[in-house]
Design an enzyme around this catalytic site. Structure first.
Site, mmCIF file in Angstrom:
data_model
loop_
_atom_site.group_PDB
_atom_site.id
_atom_site.type_symbol
_atom_site.label_atom_id
_atom_site.label_comp_id
_atom_site.label_asym_id
_atom_site.label_seq_id
_atom_site.Cartn_x
_atom_site.Cartn_y
_atom_site.Cartn_z
ATOM 1 C CB CYS A 82 -9.732 39.150 -34.107
ATOM 2 S SG CYS A 82 -11.306 39.309 -34.126
ATOM 3 C CE LYS B 45 -7.747 35.854 -36.280
ATOM 4 N NZ LYS B 45 -8.754 36.948 -37.011
ATOM 5 C CB SER C 262 -15.231 42.491 -34.732
ATOM 6 O OG SER C 262 -14.680 41.788 -33.780
ATOM 7 C CD GLU D 209 -8.300 40.664 -37.524
ATOM 8 O OE1 GLU D 209 -7.967 39.712 -38.008
ATOM 9 O OE2 GLU D 209 -9.724 40.530 -37.078
#
Length: 179
Positions: free
Chosen positions: A152, A96, A179, A27
């Site tokens: 995410c 998102k 992450s 992202e």
């Protein structure tokens, strides 16, 4: 954005040489995830759009579906999106829907939730780029291949977008996670 787009193009070239058909980047890979208040600056958002146009142009010869992360500004709101590109065409963008605003995350400060964004926009020199959290991408050459996109934090929500994607025919879920 210039440096990141050059690195993305380089990685796509590498992936092409090694036979990849689908390449998913993190992202906000075009800008970087940690831009903070720079996300509120038009200069960064415009530079990101120019970088996407460059990526689209420089990768049109590759037979690879690309999913890259980029912020999209529309009607005074900013969305954290996964943009799907194939052979010089933007196939769509998925915003998102679940924004973390806890611990070290403050996405709600910069981005709007994308669950109600469902329309076509002009972006990176292309008209009619459909932006929606509810797109299933299919491949005409492989009838058994279809995919949905989430970003995410969407995965960790009680009702992640991937559930609806799977119920509507996606047999692959891609998740752009930094992450």
């Amino acid at each position: 954005c210039v440096y990141n787009s050059e690195q993305i193009i380089s990685q796509i070239s590498f992936a092409s040489q090694h036979g990849a058909s689908l390449v998913v980047f993190p992202e906000l890979c075009v800008t970087g995830y940690t831009c903070g208040d720079l996300f509120l600056q038009n200069t960064l958002i415009k530079s990101a759009e120019e970088a996407v146009a460059k990526i689209v142009e420089e990768t049109k010869a590759f037979d690879i579906v690309l999913v890259i992360g980029v912020p999209i500004s529309e009607k005074h709101s900013l969305y954290n999106c996964g943009m799907i590109i194939y052979k010089g065409e933007i196939l769509g963008a998925v915003p998102k829907t679940h924004l973390p605003s806890h611990s070290e995350f403050s996405e709600g400060r910069y981005f709007s939730k994308g669950e109600d964004f469902d329309r076509a926009i002009s972006y990176a020199n292309q008209d009619n780029v459909w932006v929606s959290a509810n797109i299933i991408f299919t491949c005409l050459d492989f009838e058994d291949f279809s995919f949905g996109v989430e970003i995410c934090e969407d995965l960790w929500a009680p009702n992640p977008p991937s559930v609806a994607h799977a119920l509507h025919g996606a047999n692959v879920i891609v998740n752009l996670a930094a992450s």
